[in-house]
Motif scaffolding. Structure first.
Motif, PDB file in Angstrom:
ATOM      1  N   ALA A  23       0.767  -0.975   0.020  1.00 20.64           N
ATOM      2  CA  ALA A  23      -0.019   0.006  -0.101  1.00 20.64           C
ATOM      3  C   ALA A  23       1.012   1.380  -0.224  1.00 20.64           C
ATOM      4  N   ILE A  24       1.692   1.328   0.776  1.00 18.07           N
ATOM      5  CA  ILE A  24       2.333   2.454   0.690  1.00 18.07           C
ATOM      6  C   ILE A  24       3.545   2.026  -0.485  1.00 18.07           C
ATOM      7  N   ARG A  25       4.056   1.988  -1.115  1.00 15.89           N
ATOM      8  CA  ARG A  25       4.739   1.439  -2.691  1.00 15.89           C
ATOM      9  C   ARG A  25       3.146   2.690  -4.019  1.00 15.89           C
ATOM     10  N   GLY A  26       2.043   1.853  -3.206  1.00 15.91           N
ATOM     11  CA  GLY A  26       0.791   2.087  -4.456  1.00 15.91           C
ATOM     12  C   GLY A  26       1.015   3.339  -3.656  1.00 15.91           C
ATOM     13  N   GLY A  27       1.385   4.388  -3.119  1.00 10.71           N
ATOM     14  CA  GLY A  27       1.243   5.338  -2.969  1.00 10.71           C
ATOM     15  C   GLY A  27      -0.490   5.586  -1.935  1.00 10.71           C
ATOM     16  N   HIS A  28      -1.329   4.775  -1.806  1.00  7.65           N
ATOM     17  CA  HIS A  28      -2.230   4.889  -1.115  1.00  7.65           C
ATOM     18  C   HIS A  28      -1.530   5.655   0.809  1.00  7.65           C
ATOM     19  N   VAL A  29      -0.621   5.226   0.976  1.00  3.88           N
ATOM     20  CA  VAL A  29       0.075   5.904   2.636  1.00  3.88           C
ATOM     21  C   VAL A  29       0.596   7.087   1.916  1.00  3.88           C
ATOM     22  N   ARG A  30      -0.021   8.358   3.289  1.00  2.13           N
ATOM     23  CA  ARG A  30       0.915   9.264   3.272  1.00  2.13           C
ATOM     24  C   ARG A  30       1.302   9.356   4.506  1.00  2.13           C
ATOM     25  N   LEU A  31       2.505  10.138   5.299  1.00  2.00           N
ATOM     26  CA  LEU A  31       3.220  10.646   6.154  1.00  2.00           C
ATOM     27  C   LEU A  31       3.015  11.953   6.173  1.00  2.00           C
ATOM     28  N   ASN A  32       1.879  12.970   7.408  1.00  2.00           N
ATOM     29  CA  ASN A  32       2.090  14.255   7.384  1.00  2.00           C
ATOM     30  C   ASN A  32       2.136  14.761   6.048  1.00  2.00           C
ATOM     31  N   ASP A  33       1.402  14.416   4.796  1.00  2.00           N
ATOM     32  CA  ASP A  33       0.608  14.817   3.342  1.00  2.00           C
ATOM     33  C   ASP A  33       1.717  15.081   2.212  1.00  2.00           C
ATOM     34  N   GLU A  34       2.813  13.604   3.188  1.00  2.00           N
ATOM     35  CA  GLU A  34       3.694  13.570   2.047  1.00  2.00           C
ATOM     36  C   GLU A  34       3.557  12.213   1.779  1.00  2.00           C
ATOM     37  N   PRO A  35       4.016  11.799   0.651  1.00  2.00           N
ATOM     38  CA  PRO A  35       4.503  10.256   0.010  1.00  2.00           C
ATOM     39  C   PRO A  35       5.491  10.012   1.161  1.00  2.00           C
ATOM     40  N   VAL A  36       5.267   8.030   1.359  1.00  2.00           N
ATOM     41  CA  VAL A  36       6.748   8.065   2.040  1.00  2.00           C
ATOM     42  C   VAL A  36       6.996   6.483   1.326  1.00  2.00           C
ATOM     43  N   LYS A  37       8.588   6.059   1.471  1.00  2.00           N
ATOM     44  CA  LYS A  37       8.832   4.984   1.048  1.00  2.00           C
ATOM     45  C   LYS A  37       8.090   4.091   2.702  1.00  2.00           C
ATOM     46  N   PRO A  38       8.771   2.609   2.095  1.00  2.00           N
ATOM     47  CA  PRO A  38       8.118   1.768   3.630  1.00  2.00           C
ATOM     48  C   PRO A  38       8.988   1.699   4.860  1.00  2.00           C
ATOM     49  N   ALA A  39      10.166   2.198   4.576  1.00  2.00           N
ATOM     50  CA  ALA A  39      11.543   2.101   5.328  1.00  2.00           C
ATOM     51  C   ALA A  39      11.102   3.469   6.621  1.00  2.00           C
ATOM     52  N   HIS A  40      10.620   4.603   6.209  1.00  2.00           N
ATOM     53  CA  HIS A  40      10.261   5.700   6.217  1.00  2.00           C
ATOM     54  C   HIS A  40       9.981   5.830   7.818  1.00  2.00           C
ATOM     55  N   GLU A  41      10.927   6.461   9.204  1.00  2.00           N
ATOM     56  CA  GLU A  41      10.468   6.030  10.328  1.00  2.00           C
ATOM     57  C   GLU A  41       8.803   6.726  11.005  1.00  2.00           C
ATOM     58  N   VAL A  42       8.448   6.839  12.073  1.00  2.00           N
ATOM     59  CA  VAL A  42       7.875   7.479  12.456  1.00  2.00           C
ATOM     60  C   VAL A  42       8.104   7.751  13.894  1.00  2.00           C
ATOM     61  N   LYS A  43       7.418   9.043  14.336  1.00  2.00           N
ATOM     62  CA  LYS A  43       8.048   9.022  15.292  1.00  2.00           C
ATOM     63  C   LYS A  43       6.268   9.844  15.884  1.00  2.00           C
ATOM     64  N   PRO A  44       6.714  10.186  17.537  1.00  4.90           N
ATOM     65  CA  PRO A  44       4.896  10.491  18.031  1.00  4.90           C
ATOM     66  C   PRO A  44       4.399  11.573  17.223  1.00  4.90           C
ATOM     67  N   GLY A  45       3.278  11.762  17.602  1.00  2.00           N
ATOM     68  CA  GLY A  45       2.755  13.266  16.667  1.00  2.00           C
ATOM     69  C   GLY A  45       2.823  12.968  15.319  1.00  2.00           C
ATOM     70  N   ASP A  46       3.341  11.816  14.285  1.00  2.74           N
ATOM     71  CA  ASP A  46       2.907  11.815  13.128  1.00  2.74           C
ATOM     72  C   ASP A  46       1.189  11.841  12.647  1.00  2.74           C
ATOM     73  N   VAL A  47       0.824  12.259  11.945  1.00  2.00           N
ATOM     74  CA  VAL A  47      -0.100  11.985  11.131  1.00  2.00           C
ATOM     75  C   VAL A  47      -0.165  10.779   9.343  1.00  2.00           C
ATOM     76  N   VAL A  48      -0.631   9.306  10.007  1.00  2.00           N
ATOM     77  CA  VAL A  48      -0.890   8.707   8.541  1.00  2.00           C
ATOM     78  C   VAL A  48      -2.014   8.590   8.195  1.00  2.00           C
ATOM     79  N   THR A  49      -1.847   9.056   6.864  1.00  2.00           N
ATOM     80  CA  THR A  49      -3.546   8.642   6.032  1.00  2.00           C
ATOM     81  C   THR A  49      -3.588   7.415   5.141  1.00  2.00           C
ATOM     82  N   VAL A  50      -4.367   6.837   5.067  1.00  2.00           N
ATOM     83  CA  VAL A  50      -4.599   5.882   4.421  1.00  2.00           C
ATOM     84  C   VAL A  50      -5.536   5.435   3.456  1.00  2.00           C
ATOM     85  N   ARG A  51      -5.448   5.288   2.388  1.00  2.00           N
ATOM     86  CA  ARG A  51      -6.869   5.508   1.454  1.00  2.00           C
ATOM     87  C   ARG A  51      -7.133   4.603   0.901  1.00  2.00           C
ATOM     88  N   THR A  52      -8.367   4.170   2.044  1.00  2.00           N
ATOM     89  CA  THR A  52      -9.284   2.746   1.183  1.00  2.00           C
ATOM     90  C   THR A  52     -10.246   3.041   0.188  1.00  2.00           C
TER      91      THR A  52
END
Length: 120
Positions: A23-52
C-alpha cells in the motif's frame, strides 16, 4: 524509531506487513501529507493517512511500537482522527445466508442487478 510499514502492521491497520508495504509503495499511504517509502521512520505526533476505496483513514502516532500487540494495546498506540466509515461501505450486497443452497435463476438475476451487472 519504527518503520512506517511495521507500525501500520503493529497497530492492525493492515493484516500483514507485506500488505502495508504494498500500500505504501502504491501511494495509498501518506505521512504528514507527504508520500513516503516503507522504511520511513514514524515518531509520536506524526499523522498517517491510509487511502482505501471510498474512505480515508487518518491515524495519529501516539506510540511508535515495533511489535504486533493485542487489539487493546494497538488502540492505545494510535489516535483515530478519521471520519466515520460511510454506511454504504458496510452494506453486504448480494450476500446469502449460509445453508440456503444455490441461488435460483431468479435469485442470480437479482444479485446481478444489485451488483450493477445486467445481462441485457
Amino acid at each position: 524509531m519504527t518503520r512506517i510499514d511495521v507500525w501500520l502492521w503493529s497497530v492492525r491497520a493492515f493484516k500483514t506487513r507485506s500488505l502495508a508495504t504494498a500500500a505504501i509503495r502504491g501511494g495509498h499511504v501518506r505521512l504528514n501529507d507527504e508520500p513516503v517509502k516503507p522504511a520511513h521512520e514514524v515518531k509520536p505526533g506524526d499523522v498517517v493517512t491510509v487511502r482505501t476505496p471510498g474512505w480515508d483513514r487518518v491515524l495519529k502516532v501516539v506510540d511508535p511500537i515495533r511489535k504486533r500487540v493485542g487489539a487493546k494495546d494497538a488502540a492505545l498506540a494510535m489516535e483515530d482522527l478519521s471520519a466515520p466509515r460511510p454506511e454504504y461501505l458496510n452494506a453486504a450486497v448480494g450476500r446469502r445466508d449460509r445453508g440456503t443452497g444455490r441461488p435460483t435463476k431468479k435469485d442470480r438475476r437479482e444479485i446481478d442487478r444489485l451488483r450493477g451487472r445486467s445481462g441485457a
